[in-house]
Design a protein around this motif. Structure first.
Motif, short mmCIF file in Angstrom:
data_model
loop_
_atom_site.label_atom_id
_atom_site.label_comp_id
_atom_site.label_asym_id
_atom_site.label_seq_id
_atom_site.Cartn_x
_atom_site.Cartn_y
_atom_site.Cartn_z
N ASN A 9 2.51 77.33 76.72
CA ASN A 9 1.89 76.46 75.71
C ASN A 9 0.47 76.89 75.35
N GLN A 10 0.22 78.19 75.42
CA GLN A 10 -1.06 78.78 75.05
C GLN A 10 -0.82 79.76 73.90
N PRO A 11 -1.88 80.13 73.16
CA PRO A 11 -1.69 81.16 72.13
C PRO A 11 -1.12 82.44 72.75
N CYS A 12 -0.32 83.14 71.98
CA CYS A 12 0.29 84.38 72.46
C CYS A 12 -0.79 85.35 72.94
N GLU A 13 -0.56 85.91 74.12
CA GLU A 13 -1.51 86.86 74.70
C GLU A 13 -1.44 88.19 73.97
N GLN A 14 -2.59 88.83 73.80
CA GLN A 14 -2.65 90.13 73.11
C GLN A 14 -1.88 91.20 73.86
N ASP A 15 -1.82 91.10 75.20
CA ASP A 15 -1.16 92.15 75.99
C ASP A 15 0.26 91.80 76.40
N CYS A 16 0.84 90.76 75.81
CA CYS A 16 2.22 90.40 76.13
C CYS A 16 3.15 91.53 75.68
#
Length: 50
Positions: free
Chosen positions: A10-17
Motif C-alpha cells: 500500500n505504498q507508491p511503487c518502488e523505483q527498484d521493483c
C-alpha cells in the motif's frame, strides 16, 4: 503526476521493483494492471513475531 500504489504494501511503487514497468514514470506492474482491470489480488504477508 500521481504514483501508482502497490497492492503488496500500500505504498507508491518502488523505483527498484523488478516487476515495475520501465516505461511508466508513475509506476505500476502486472499486479496494479490486474487490479485496474477489476481482478481481485490477494496478498499474503508474514508478520514479524516480535
Amino acid at each position: 503526476m500521481p504514483q501508482v500504489i502497490c497492492p503488496l504494501d500500500n505504498q507508491p511503487c518502488e523505483q527498484d521493483c523488478p516487476d515495475r514497468y520501465k516505461d511508466a514514470p508513475e509506476g505500476g506492474c502486472f499486479l496494479t494492471t490486474a487490479m485496474e482491470l477489476g481482478c481481485t489480488v490477494i496478498t499474503f504477508t508474514k508478520e514479524d513475531p516480535q
